[in-house]
Design an enzyme around this catalytic site. Structure first.
Site, PDB file in Angstrom:
ATOM      1  N   GLU A   1      -5.881  -2.318  -4.266  1.00 13.83           N
ATOM      2  CA  GLU A   1      -4.582  -2.249  -3.806  1.00 13.83           C
ATOM      3  C   GLU A   1      -3.903  -3.527  -3.273  1.00 13.83           C
ATOM      4  O   GLU A   1      -4.998  -4.199  -2.933  1.00 13.83           O
ATOM      5  CB  GLU A   1      -4.376  -0.928  -3.054  1.00 13.83           C
ATOM      6  CG  GLU A   1      -5.432  -0.721  -1.996  1.00 13.83           C
ATOM      7  CD  GLU A   1      -5.642  -1.769  -1.055  1.00 13.83           C
ATOM      8  OE1 GLU A   1      -4.822  -2.491  -0.607  1.00 13.83           O
ATOM      9  OE2 GLU A   1      -6.885  -2.132  -0.587  1.00 13.83           O
TER      10      GLU A   1
ATOM     11  N   GLU B   1      -8.248  -4.884  -1.900  1.00 13.60           N
ATOM     12  CA  GLU B   1      -8.130  -5.636  -3.198  1.00 13.60           C
ATOM     13  C   GLU B   1      -8.978  -5.072  -4.443  1.00 13.60           C
ATOM     14  O   GLU B   1      -8.866  -5.236  -5.432  1.00 13.60           O
ATOM     15  CB  GLU B   1      -8.021  -7.051  -3.221  1.00 13.60           C
ATOM     16  CG  GLU B   1      -7.156  -7.703  -2.188  1.00 13.60           C
ATOM     17  CD  GLU B   1      -7.146  -9.226  -2.201  1.00 13.60           C
ATOM     18  OE1 GLU B   1      -8.399  -9.755  -2.773  1.00 13.60           O
ATOM     19  OE2 GLU B   1      -6.432  -9.792  -1.322  1.00 13.60           O
TER      20      GLU B   1
END
Length: 346
Positions: free
Chosen positions: A176, A319
């Site tokens: 994310e 991430e």
């Protein structure tokens, strides 16, 4: 019955016969039984997921969901909100951000999704599916999003896995990008656990002591505001969630439906895992917890699911970076069960 309820009913337990065969093979490999610890457990779980003892991961993918969050307005993040947009562009343009490098090392495809990033227009390398153009609402005052939107985003995540299955993807990581997204993650975990303990709220990235205390109080007051509505995972996401967490919830459900292992990254990811587990406990059997996040809510969520992360590396970037690292460990686990000799050869 909703589409989500229908898809949840199709989830099955792991294949116990394949797991028993994999466990027996592990006992017969040239080593003391259990001496390779997690590498053995991983291969046995994968056998249960796929229904076969010998597995090969041919196509790995990390799904990275970008979204902005209205709770940013409350001063719970030290970075400018526009960093979400800039990060998504950096990932797409392969500017060697952390996830670009680690995904490449793992041999994983990075798929980027814009679910609601402010100011981000159609960009090559980013799949645009804006459920809310400006990101979620400020849940300190109103619901983050409607329950209908939550259901739509969850099913979007489920369908991403369905499409991945048809493409031959056999291992998925979750990532994310979104400034202030540790706030909805903490709020979702606290709501799911029925907790009002502010020690579950983490500092995130770079908050001062004063700003950190403010963040804790913002989340606590938000949970109090929505207390009567925090009745189930869909309403929790609707009240205090994020588009990224809802999509990940769907991906974990999809992994269980379509028999694809899905890796949990950090606290944002584990929030989605916890909510999918509360919707259907069998989803846990298709999850792998990669690493222990420094965010305090992570351990509470993982414990509630019944998972123990394999790695403790002090990581908190997000991430999907933890997933990329863990993918290489899965490769090692499969190499052992596929290639190691047995005592029958002696």
């Amino acid at each position: 019955m909703s589409a989500l309820q229908e898809i949840l009913r199709t989830i099955e337990p792991l294949n116990s016969k394949a797991m028993a065969e994999a466990e027996e093979l592990q006992r017969n490999l040239i080593k003391p039984p259990g001496s390779l610890g997690e590498l053995e457990r991983i291969s046995i779980q994968l056998a249960g997921i796929t229904g076969q003892v010998h597995n090969t991961i041919r196509h790995k993918a990390i799904f990275l969901f970008g979204s902005d969050h209205g709770i940013y307005e409350e001063g719970v993040c030290s970075s400018p909100q526009d960093v979400t947009r800039k990060l998504m562009l950096a990932y797409a343009e392969k500017h060697n951000a952390g996830i670009n490098i680690l995904a490449r090392q793992a041999g994983a495809e990075l798929r980027l999704y814009d679910l609601g990033v402010k100011g981000l227009s159609d960009t090559e390398g980013i799949i645009t599916h804006k459920f809310m153009t400006e990101g979620t609402n400020n849940f300190r005052h109103v619901r983050a999003m409607s329950a209908d939107t939550v259901n739509e985003v969850i099913m979007f995540g489920v369908n991403l896995v369905r499409e991945a299955k048809s493409e031959g993807i056999d291992l998925i990581g979750t990532g994310e990008a979104g400034m202030s997204n540790t706030s909805p993650a903490s709020a979702c975990i606290m709501a799911a656990l029925g907790s009002r303990d502010v020690s579950l709220v983490g500092r995130g990235a770079g908050l001062s002591d004063e700003a950190f205390r403010h963040k804790q109080q913002v989340i606590l007051s938000s949970l109090e505001l929505h207390a009567k509505s925090l009745t189930d995972p869909v309403n929790i996401l609707s009240c205090v969630g994020g588009l990224d967490i809802a999509a990940m919830t769907g991906v974990f459900i999809g992994g269980a439906v379509y028999h694809i292992p899905v890796i949990i990254d950090g606290v944002i990811s584990v929030a989605g895992a916890l909510l999918s587990y509360q919707l259907e406990p069998l989803t846990r059997e298709y999850m792998f917890a990669s690493h222990e996040s420094l965010e305090p809510a992570y351990n509470y969520a993982a414990e509630a699911i019944g998972l123990r992360p394999s790695l403790r590396m002090g990581m908190r970037l997000g991430e999907g970076t933890g997933c990329a690292v863990y993918m290489q460990i899965i490769d090692d686990a499969l190499a052992i069960i596929n290639d190691m000799g047995t005592f029958n050869n002696f």
